[in-house]
Design a protein around this motif. Structure first.
Motif, PDB file in Angstrom:
ATOM      1  N   ALA A 140       0.850  -1.185   0.000  1.00 29.86           N
ATOM      2  CA  ALA A 140       0.000   0.000   0.000  1.00 29.86           C
ATOM      3  C   ALA A 140       0.886   1.235   0.000  1.00 29.86           C
ATOM      4  N   LYS A 174      -5.984  -5.533  -1.702  1.00 26.27           N
ATOM      5  CA  LYS A 174      -7.044  -4.572  -2.015  1.00 26.27           C
ATOM      6  C   LYS A 174      -8.364  -5.046  -1.416  1.00 26.27           C
ATOM      7  N   TYR A 178      -3.057   0.226  -3.833  1.00 24.77           N
ATOM      8  CA  TYR A 178      -2.913  -1.054  -3.148  1.00 24.77           C
ATOM      9  C   TYR A 178      -2.508  -2.156  -4.131  1.00 24.77           C
TER      10      TYR A 178
END
Length: 113
Positions: free
Chosen positions: A48, A63, A58
């Protein structure tokens, strides 16, 4: 700038942890910050990233489960990790683009099945 990562630990699968990255010596929001992890025998991977302006990105692997955020007043960057699986077991690092690129020390996350 110096970075101090913390918040790792042992958690059961499906659980959550929040990692913290504290900056000293500079204002963390003046640069971009990323969270990485490195599992045994694997390369370090970017999970991230948050830019100076607050734009986040991300990796596909996290994610929807992980969230990066920044508290400018506290000079901290966080990584909220939800729905953890044993595959998330790794040493987690924060990195700032300040000072030509600075790493915090790692914090170990262990997810048990």
């Amino acid at each position: 700038v110096q970075l101090q990562a913390s918040g790792g630990g042992l958690v059961q699968a499906g659980g959550s942890l929040r990692l913290s990255c504290a900056a000293s010596g500079s204002t963390i929001s003046n640069g971009a910050t990323g969270w990485y992890r490195q599992a045994p025998g694997k390369q370090r991977e970017l999970l991230a990233h948050i830019t100076r302006s607050g734009v986040t990105n991300y990796a596909d692997s996290v994610k929807g489960r992980f969230t990066i955020s920044r508290d400018n007043a506290e000079n901290m960057v966080y990584l909220q990790m939800n729905s953890l699986t044993p595959e998330d077991t790794a040493v987690y690092y924060c990195h700032s683009s300040l000072g030509g690129g600075v790493w915090g020390q790692g914090t170990l996350v262990t997810v048990s099945s």
